[in-house]
Design a protein around this motif. Structure first.
Motif, PDB file in Angstrom:
ATOM      1  N   ALA A  58     -10.839  23.387  -0.385  1.00 43.85           N
ATOM      2  CA  ALA A  58     -11.999  23.357   0.512  1.00 43.85           C
ATOM      3  C   ALA A  58     -13.049  22.367   0.010  1.00 43.85           C
ATOM      4  O   ALA A  58     -13.642  21.613   0.798  1.00 43.85           O
ATOM      5  N   GLY A  59     -13.266  22.352  -1.299  1.00 45.89           N
ATOM      6  CA  GLY A  59     -14.212  21.384  -1.873  1.00 45.89           C
ATOM      7  C   GLY A  59     -13.761  19.950  -1.677  1.00 45.89           C
ATOM      8  O   GLY A  59     -14.570  19.068  -1.387  1.00 45.89           O
ATOM      9  N   ALA A  60     -12.463  19.714  -1.814  1.00 45.40           N
ATOM     10  CA  ALA A  60     -11.931  18.370  -1.595  1.00 45.40           C
ATOM     11  C   ALA A  60     -12.096  17.954  -0.147  1.00 45.40           C
ATOM     12  O   ALA A  60     -12.433  16.802   0.145  1.00 45.40           O
ATOM     13  N   LEU A  61     -11.873  18.895   0.776  1.00 51.71           N
ATOM     14  CA  LEU A  61     -12.034  18.592   2.205  1.00 51.71           C
ATOM     15  C   LEU A  61     -13.490  18.269   2.530  1.00 51.71           C
ATOM     16  O   LEU A  61     -13.776  17.292   3.237  1.00 51.71           O
ATOM     17  N   VAL A  62     -14.414  19.076   2.006  1.00 51.70           N
ATOM     18  CA  VAL A  62     -15.840  18.829   2.246  1.00 51.70           C
ATOM     19  C   VAL A  62     -16.243  17.474   1.661  1.00 51.70           C
ATOM     20  O   VAL A  62     -16.954  16.687   2.303  1.00 51.70           O
ATOM     21  N   PHE A  63     -15.772  17.193   0.449  1.00 48.07           N
ATOM     22  CA  PHE A  63     -16.079  15.900  -0.167  1.00 48.07           C
ATOM     23  C   PHE A  63     -15.557  14.747   0.679  1.00 48.07           C
ATOM     24  O   PHE A  63     -16.261  13.755   0.903  1.00 48.07           O
ATOM     25  N   ALA A  64     -14.314  14.859   1.157  1.00 50.70           N
ATOM     26  CA  ALA A  64     -13.719  13.782   1.949  1.00 50.70           C
ATOM     27  C   ALA A  64     -14.487  13.552   3.246  1.00 50.70           C
ATOM     28  O   ALA A  64     -14.722  12.408   3.640  1.00 50.70           O
TER      29      ALA A  64
ATOM     30  N   GLY B 227      -2.753   9.053  -3.082  1.00 53.34           N
ATOM     31  CA  GLY B 227      -1.850   8.032  -2.550  1.00 53.34           C
ATOM     32  C   GLY B 227      -2.194   7.620  -1.129  1.00 53.34           C
ATOM     33  O   GLY B 227      -2.111   6.445  -0.773  1.00 53.34           O
ATOM     34  N   THR B 228      -2.600   8.588  -0.309  1.00 51.64           N
ATOM     35  CA  THR B 228      -3.025   8.263   1.055  1.00 51.64           C
ATOM     36  C   THR B 228      -4.278   7.398   1.029  1.00 51.64           C
ATOM     37  O   THR B 228      -4.400   6.435   1.794  1.00 51.64           O
ATOM     38  N   GLY B 229      -5.205   7.738   0.148  1.00 54.41           N
ATOM     39  CA  GLY B 229      -6.407   6.921   0.011  1.00 54.41           C
ATOM     40  C   GLY B 229      -6.094   5.512  -0.444  1.00 54.41           C
ATOM     41  O   GLY B 229      -6.634   4.536   0.086  1.00 54.41           O
ATOM     42  N   ILE B 230      -5.189   5.388  -1.402  1.00 52.65           N
ATOM     43  CA  ILE B 230      -4.793   4.054  -1.870  1.00 52.65           C
ATOM     44  C   ILE B 230      -4.100   3.289  -0.751  1.00 52.65           C
ATOM     45  O   ILE B 230      -4.347   2.095  -0.568  1.00 52.65           O
ATOM     46  N   TYR B 231      -3.240   3.959  -0.005  1.00 54.85           N
ATOM     47  CA  TYR B 231      -2.553   3.287   1.099  1.00 54.85           C
ATOM     48  C   TYR B 231      -3.553   2.755   2.117  1.00 54.85           C
ATOM     49  O   TYR B 231      -3.491   1.594   2.518  1.00 54.85           O
ATOM     50  N   PHE B 232      -4.483   3.604   2.560  1.00 56.19           N
ATOM     51  CA  PHE B 232      -5.459   3.159   3.560  1.00 56.19           C
ATOM     52  C   PHE B 232      -6.295   1.993   3.055  1.00 56.19           C
ATOM     53  O   PHE B 232      -6.475   1.000   3.751  1.00 56.19           O
TER      54      PHE B 232
ATOM     55  N   ALA C 131     -12.978   3.040   4.666  1.00 58.02           N
ATOM     56  CA  ALA C 131     -13.791   4.224   4.395  1.00 58.02           C
ATOM     57  C   ALA C 131     -12.907   5.449   4.197  1.00 58.02           C
ATOM     58  O   ALA C 131     -13.179   6.278   3.320  1.00 58.02           O
ATOM     59  N   ALA C 132     -11.849   5.570   4.993  1.00 59.93           N
ATOM     60  CA  ALA C 132     -10.924   6.696   4.833  1.00 59.93           C
ATOM     61  C   ALA C 132     -10.251   6.639   3.470  1.00 59.93           C
ATOM     62  O   ALA C 132     -10.109   7.663   2.789  1.00 59.93           O
ATOM     63  N   GLY C 133      -9.841   5.450   3.057  1.00 62.47           N
ATOM     64  CA  GLY C 133      -9.207   5.317   1.754  1.00 62.47           C
ATOM     65  C   GLY C 133     -10.137   5.637   0.603  1.00 62.47           C
ATOM     66  O   GLY C 133      -9.748   6.305  -0.358  1.00 62.47           O
ATOM     67  N   LEU C 134     -11.376   5.192   0.716  1.00 63.42           N
ATOM     68  CA  LEU C 134     -12.347   5.444  -0.348  1.00 63.42           C
ATOM     69  C   LEU C 134     -12.869   6.878  -0.336  1.00 63.42           C
ATOM     70  O   LEU C 134     -13.522   7.307  -1.290  1.00 63.42           O
ATOM     71  N   ALA C 135     -12.592   7.635   0.727  1.00 58.71           N
ATOM     72  CA  ALA C 135     -13.001   9.039   0.780  1.00 58.71           C
ATOM     73  C   ALA C 135     -11.853   9.978   0.418  1.00 58.71           C
ATOM     74  O   ALA C 135     -12.050  10.960  -0.300  1.00 58.71           O
TER      75      ALA C 135
ATOM     76  N   GLY D 111       0.815  -1.213   0.000  1.00 55.92           N
ATOM     77  CA  GLY D 111       0.000   0.000   0.000  1.00 55.92           C
ATOM     78  C   GLY D 111       0.845   1.257   0.000  1.00 55.92           C
ATOM     79  O   GLY D 111       0.533   2.239  -0.679  1.00 55.92           O
ATOM     80  N   LEU D 112       1.952   1.241   0.748  1.00 53.56           N
ATOM     81  CA  LEU D 112       2.841   2.397   0.803  1.00 53.56           C
ATOM     82  C   LEU D 112       3.503   2.654  -0.548  1.00 53.56           C
ATOM     83  O   LEU D 112       3.575   3.800  -1.007  1.00 53.56           O
ATOM     84  N   ALA D 113       3.960   1.602  -1.208  1.00 53.58           N
ATOM     85  CA  ALA D 113       4.602   1.759  -2.518  1.00 53.58           C
ATOM     86  C   ALA D 113       3.603   2.246  -3.565  1.00 53.58           C
ATOM     87  O   ALA D 113       3.916   3.142  -4.361  1.00 53.58           O
TER      88      ALA D 113
END
Length: 147
Positions: free
Chosen positions: A125-131, A58-63, A98-102, A25-27
């Motif tokens: 801001a839109g990305a944060l609200v979406f997440a 990448g963080t989403g993919i890792y999670f 859920a964190a990864g998919l958000a 996941g990290l790679a």
């Protein structure tokens, strides 16, 4: 006759291997930063925006990928499905799938916003609200810890 590459029910396929769900996941997540930085530079001449979007993706993919490969979506015997995806060492319990998919699609929202507007702060801001909204919905729908 059993194949040497098959894994029986309770065996850990990563046991004795340098490849672990965490490292895979990290790679996979780290490569997104490089790829999105290049795409951001190519399209917008802004590698910082691309790297920021790549960091989110990448963080989403890792999670998600590390929890998926580890089998965290399925509860162990004797463990309720509420505890299956709980982050070890956290009191509240981060719902990793859920964190990864958000978080991953939030990076795409940030990157896509740049096509519509020059103002990156509104896109962030839109990305944060979406997440936040996606995490709130997915943490209730997917199996895992409930706060």
């Amino acid at each position: 006759m059993a194949d040497a590459n098959t894994v029986e029910g309770d065996e850990d396929p990563f046991e004795g291997s340098p490849l672990t769900p965490h490292r895979i996941g990290l790679a996979a997540g780290a490569m997104d930063v490089v790829v999105f930085a290049f795409i951001g530079y190519t399209l917008f001449e802004d590698p910082i925006l691309g790297a920021a979007a790549g960091l989110l993706v990448g963080t989403g993919i890792y999670f998600f990928l590390s929890s998926f490969l580890a089998g965290d979506l399925e509860a162990e015997e004797g463990e309720s499905s509420r505890d299956a995806t709980r982050e070890r060492g956290t009191a509240a319990g981060l719902h990793r799938p859920a964190a990864g998919l958000a978080i991953g699609p939030a990076g795409i929202v940030l990157f896509a916003w740049r096509f519509a507007s020059e103002d990156v702060l509104i896109g962030a801001a839109g990305a944060l609200v979406f997440a936040v909204i996606a995490y709130a919905v997915l943490s209730r729908v997917l199996p895992g810890p409930r706060s």
